[in-house]
Design a protein around this motif. Structure first.
Motif, PDB file in Angstrom:
ATOM      1  N   ARG A 277      23.776  20.752 -35.946  1.00 14.86           N
ATOM      2  CA  ARG A 277      22.585  21.425 -35.430  1.00 14.86           C
ATOM      3  C   ARG A 277      21.376  20.684 -35.998  1.00 14.86           C
ATOM      4  NH1 ARG A 277      24.995  27.372 -36.509  1.00 14.86           N
ATOM      5  NH2 ARG A 277      25.598  27.921 -34.391  1.00 14.86           N
ATOM      6  N   ARG A 279      18.271  20.198 -37.405  1.00 16.49           N
ATOM      7  CA  ARG A 279      17.251  21.108 -37.921  1.00 16.49           C
ATOM      8  C   ARG A 279      16.296  20.423 -38.890  1.00 16.49           C
ATOM      9  NH1 ARG A 279      21.829  25.555 -39.378  1.00 16.49           N
ATOM     10  NH2 ARG A 279      21.657  26.940 -37.561  1.00 16.49           N
ATOM     11  N   ARG A 280      16.714  19.249 -39.417  1.00 10.90           N
ATOM     12  CA  ARG A 280      15.932  18.655 -40.488  1.00 10.90           C
ATOM     13  C   ARG A 280      15.617  17.202 -40.190  1.00 10.90           C
ATOM     14  NH1 ARG A 280      18.172  19.535 -46.351  1.00 10.90           N
ATOM     15  NH2 ARG A 280      16.115  18.614 -46.697  1.00 10.90           N
ATOM     16  N   THR A 365      22.346  21.804 -41.712  1.00  6.21           N
ATOM     17  CA  THR A 365      22.471  21.205 -40.379  1.00  6.21           C
ATOM     18  C   THR A 365      23.756  21.632 -39.683  1.00  6.21           C
ATOM     19  OG1 THR A 365      23.597  19.241 -41.256  1.00  6.21           O
ATOM     20  CG2 THR A 365      21.185  19.166 -41.129  1.00  6.21           C
ATOM     21  N   PRO A 371      20.117  28.443 -42.671  1.00  6.31           N
ATOM     22  CA  PRO A 371      19.974  27.010 -42.926  1.00  6.31           C
ATOM     23  C   PRO A 371      18.985  26.665 -44.030  1.00  6.31           C
ATOM     24  CG  PRO A 371      18.899  27.612 -40.862  1.00  6.31           C
ATOM     25  CD  PRO A 371      19.692  28.808 -41.298  1.00  6.31           C
ATOM     26  N   ASN A 372      18.075  27.583 -44.378  1.00  6.87           N
ATOM     27  CA  ASN A 372      17.098  27.306 -45.427  1.00  6.87           C
ATOM     28  C   ASN A 372      17.568  27.759 -46.811  1.00  6.87           C
ATOM     29  OD1 ASN A 372      15.210  26.214 -43.585  1.00  6.87           O
ATOM     30  ND2 ASN A 372      14.588  28.275 -42.988  1.00  6.87           N
TER      31      ASN A 372
END
Length: 431
Positions: A277, A279-280, A365, A371-372
């Motif tokens: 995913r 995300r970063r 990810t 996710p954080n």
């Protein structure tokens, strides 16, 4: 059927081996074949693998057969042997990595050309990857719904080892790799060791697993993961042995996590290379910091203890894996592939789905629904190594420091000569 070749890979056992059991029940002669693929990296695991092969050969000989060993490309060697015998079929246990699936496709194509029967069997997981699918999707992306579906599924029965394995006359069994002294503490390879460990652990330790498995210095984990990675013990048999004993549900849930990542890897073959995913962005390309992390010299004692345990044993406590992974990706902001590659190089249990699935999970990810999430290394140390025993064991230069002082990443100067100041500011780790 006259002769079947059972091509072995990560299924080095005789108990609960569907491909081997089916071959022994249907064919007059069975050839258990292992091909040492010289193209595969990871020769650091050679000692453990050699011991597993030696143990497997003994088990097969006890049943009248033998382990046939060849060197080279598994597809070419299996097909060549089938032509020499001759054999009518080549069977194997299905795997999920991109590398394994390419090998399976090549083998299927080669068998089709030569009119050999080719079949893939379950056995590497409890529930075959791809068997459980959510409505409207090709695989489960979140663990909890998968756990519910997995728990409600009827699992296949655990198979007994075949009583007789008949090898074709005149076949040269070949020479397996020579076992060497284990570089990983007392972890020895082989099904015999794995089954003994499983039996003793379920009797003596399983009941305390739920409460004690996160304690870093305690021996409350089964340490069966290297044996699962090489297939020295079946995950189905491990789950069955746990049964409904106290502590079993928490332990079996970990086996379900393993199955979960296998079905993720089947659906997303790029798991070791691309964000599951995205995300970063903006990873920190700091090789000096990455090397300090690899060597266990970050200046954060709990992180350094975990990394040095990995160097010493080829294994790391699962709680420590989460701590060091979060530190690398969330504190140092270094890409998860750096951590995954280091783990893949050193871990005895570093199979592709679990290693890379967990690294993407901790980096935010992957399949983590938060996710954080950032693990605070100081709080983790104070909670799961309260008296500092784990740190003293693997960071001996700090052994004289009392708890909780031993967990402190010193603000300005190291607590002892030769131990580094922390790579990240003290105050960012204490919140």
């Amino acid at each position: 059927m006259e002769t079947v070749i059972v091509l072995l890979n990560r299924d080095l056992r005789v108990h609960d081996h569907p491909a081997l059991a089916e071959a022994c029940s249907r064919a007059r002669a069975v050839v258990p074949l292992f091909v040492v693929d010289l193209a595969i990296r990871g020769r650091h695991r050679a000692g453990f693998l050699a011991e597993a092969l030696d143990d497997l050969r003994s088990s097969l000989r006890d049943r009248g057969g033998d382990l046939v060993v060849r060197y080279g490309d598994p597809v070419a060697e299996a097909v060549r042997l089938a032509g020499e015998l001759p054999a009518e079929a080549i069977w194997a246990s299905a795997d999920v990595s991109a590398f394994a699936r390419r090998r399976e496709r090549r083998l299927a194509e080669a068998c089709a050309v030569r009119r050999l029967d080719f079949r893939l069997f379950p056995g590497l997981t409890i529930v075959p990857p791809g068997e459980l699918m959510p409505i409207g999707g090709d695989h489960y992306r979140v663990f909890t719904p998968y756990w519910r579906a997995w728990s409600a599924t009827r699992h296949r029965p655990v198979l007994e080892a075949p009583s007789l394995v008949t090898l074709p006359e005149g076949i040269d069994p070949g020479t397996p790799p020579v076992p060497t002294s284990p570089p990983y503490g007392d972890l020895r390879g082989g099904e015999t060791v794995a089954r003994r460990r499983l039996e003793l652990w379920t009797k003596l330790c399983l009941a305390d697993y739920a409460e004690g498995h996160d304690a870093l210095a305690e021996d409350q984990t089964s340490m069966l993961s290297p044996y699962l990675r090489f297939g020295c013990v079946s995950p189905s048999e491990v789950a069955a042995r746990a049964g409904d004993h106290p502590g079993a549900e928490d332990f079996v849930r970990q086996l379900c996590w393993r199955d979960f990542f296998y079905q993720v890897a089947l659906a997303f073959p790029d798991l070791p290379r691309r964000d599951y995913r995205p995300r970063r962005t903006g990873w920190n390309d700091d090789e000096d910091a990455a090397e300090a992390w690899r060597q266990g010299m970050t200046g954060v004692p709990i992180v350094d203890a975990g990394m040095r345990q990995l160097q010493a044993l080829g294994w790391m406590h699962n709680r420590a894996r989460m701590i060091v992974g979060s530190f690398l990706t969330k504190r140092l902001n270094i890409h998860w592939r750096v951590g995954g590659e280091h783990f893949a190089e050193l871990l005895l249990d570093g199979d592709i789905p679990s290693n890379w699935g967990n690294w993407q999970w901790v980096a935010g990810t992957g399949n983590d629904t938060r996710p954080n999430r950032v693990l605070n290394p100081l709080r983790q140390a104070r909670r799961f190594d309260a008296d500092g025993t784990y740190v003293r064991r693997y960071v001996p230069e700090l052994a004289a420091l009392p708890a909780p002082l031993i967990h402190e990443p010193w603000r300005a100067s190291p607590p002892v000569p030769g131990y580094p100041a922390p790579l990240v500011p003290y105050w960012t780790m204490d919140r």
